[in-house]
Enzyme design. Structure first.
Site, PDB file in Angstrom:
ATOM      1  N   GLU A  21       5.464  -8.502  -6.097  1.00 18.71           N
ATOM      2  CA  GLU A  21       6.839  -8.068  -6.338  1.00 18.71           C
ATOM      3  C   GLU A  21       7.884  -9.174  -6.129  1.00 18.71           C
ATOM      4  O   GLU A  21       8.893  -9.231  -6.833  1.00 18.71           O
ATOM      5  CB  GLU A  21       7.185  -6.874  -5.425  1.00 18.71           C
ATOM      6  CG  GLU A  21       6.490  -5.572  -5.789  1.00 18.71           C
ATOM      7  CD  GLU A  21       5.181  -5.363  -5.074  1.00 18.71           C
ATOM      8  OE1 GLU A  21       4.740  -4.209  -4.958  1.00 18.71           O
ATOM      9  OE2 GLU A  21       4.576  -6.370  -4.625  1.00 18.71           O
TER      10      GLU A  21
ATOM     11  N   GLU B  35      -0.370  -0.895  -2.163  1.00 19.84           N
ATOM     12  CA  GLU B  35       0.391  -0.215  -1.114  1.00 19.84           C
ATOM     13  C   GLU B  35      -0.103   1.220  -0.913  1.00 19.84           C
ATOM     14  O   GLU B  35      -0.107   1.736   0.212  1.00 19.84           O
ATOM     15  CB  GLU B  35       1.876  -0.249  -1.462  1.00 19.84           C
ATOM     16  CG  GLU B  35       2.439  -1.668  -1.437  1.00 19.84           C
ATOM     17  CD  GLU B  35       3.859  -1.753  -1.963  1.00 19.84           C
ATOM     18  OE1 GLU B  35       4.794  -1.403  -1.206  1.00 19.84           O
ATOM     19  OE2 GLU B  35       4.051  -2.155  -3.126  1.00 19.84           O
TER      20      GLU B  35
END
Length: 269
Positions: A136, A116
Site C-alpha cells: 500500500e 491483513e
C-alpha cells in the site's frame, strides 16, 4: 454476488468447522463491496451458531486474496457514508473477535488487504506457492485493514515496519521464518491440513476458547500486571461457569502431558 452471479463468499459447515471461501477467482479474490457484505453476514451467522467450534478462511482459484478491488475505488461513497457503513458493518472487528479459533489457509498471491485478513485470524498456514506483500505504501496509502496493528503484534516492530515501508515480497519460507505463518505445506495439502488444524483447535469448548482469545488479544494492549489480572479474572469466571468440570480439567492435563512426551509434527508456533 460476483460478476458471474456466483456468491462472492462461499460458506459451508464441515462438521463443527465453518469453511469460508473468498470466491472471486477471476479477480484473484480482490475484496469489493459485495464480498464485504456477504462476509459480514457469514461472520455474523458463525458468531451466533453455537455448533461451530472453529473457522477456516481460504481463497478460491490461484490466490488467497489480492486486497481491495481497485475497480471500485472510483465508486466509493462520500466519507460520511463510508464511515457509517464501516461502523455498521465492522467486518474486520467481527472477524478478530469471533469466539472461536480461526485459521487462515493462504496460497498464491496474498497481498495488501488479503494478507491483513489472514493476520486477523488466530493462526495462519501457507501453501508453498504463497507470495506475500503489503504494497500500500508504494500506492500512496498505508495498510487499512488493521495491518499496521496486526503485523506488529504478529511479527514484531522491526519486521512489521520493514514489510509496511518497503512493500517487498516474501515467499512462504520467509513467512514461516518471521512467524507470519505457523506452517508451510504443499499446495495440494493446504485444505486438508487447514481442516485438520481447525478440528484440533475446535476441540476446546467454545466458551473456553472465547475467554482464552480474549485474554491473549486484549492482553497485548495492557501492561503485564494488568494482563495477568485479566487472565485471573477470566480464569475465575470460567471456573464459575463450569463448577463441576475439575475432573475434566485434570484428565485434560494428564492427556496433554502424554501427548507432549510423544514425538509429533514440528510447527513454528
Amino acid at each position: 454476488m460476483s460478476v458471474n452471479g456466483a456468491p462472492a463468499v462461499l460458506y459451508e459447515k464441515r462438521g463443527a468447522v465453518a469453511w469460508v471461501t473468498l470466491n472471486r477467482p477471476d479477480q484473484f479474490n480482490a475484496y469489493n463491496m459485495a464480498m464485504r457484505d456477504e462476509l459480514f453476514q457469514i461472520l455474523a451467522a458463525i458468531h451466533e451458531d453455537t455448533e461451530v467450534r472453529a473457522m477456516v478462511l481460504r481463497g478460491a482459484g490461484k490466490a488467497f486474496s489480492t486486497g481491495g478491488d481497485l475497480a471500485e475505488f472510483g465508486q466509493a461513497p462520500s466519507p460520511i457514508v463510508a464511515r457509517w457503513v464501516r461502523f455498521r458493518r465492522d467486518v474486520w472487528g467481527m472477524m478478530r473477535t469471533l469466539p472461536i479459533p480461526t485459521v487462515a489457509a493462504i496460497h498464491g498471491y496474498t497481498v495488501g488487504g488479503g494478507l491483513e485478513m489472514a493476520l486477523l485470524c488466530d493462526v495462519a498456514i501457507a501453501a508453498s506457492d504463497a507470495r506475500i506483500s503489503l504494497p500500500e505504501t508504494g500506492a500512496g496509502m498505508i495498510p487499512g485493514v488493521a495491518g499496521t496493528q496486526t503485523a506488529a503484534r504478529r511479527l514484531g516492530l522491526g519486521r512489521a515496519l520493514d514489510l509496511c515501508l518497503t512493500g517487498r515480497w516474501i515467499d512462504a519460507s520467509d513467512a514461516l521464518l518471521v512467524g507470519l505463518v505457523a506452517e508451510v505445506v504443499p499446495v495440494a495439502d493446504l485444505d486438508a491440513r487447514a481442516l485438520s488444524i481447525a478440528r484440533e483447535l475446535g476441540e476446546v469448548p467454545r466458551e473456553r476458547a472465547a475467554m482464552l482469545k480474549r485474554a491473549v488479544w486484549e492482553g497485548l494492549d495492557l501492561p503485564l500486571s494488568e494482563g495477568l489480572e485479566l487472565e485471573q479474572r477470566l480464569a475465575k469466571r470460567l471456573m464459575l461457569m463450569n463448577p463441576h468440570d475439575n475432573r475434566t480439567r485434570a484428565n485434560h492435563r494428564r492427556s496433554h502431558s502424554r501427548k507432549s512426551a510423544a514425538p509429533g509434527r514440528n510447527r513454528a508456533l
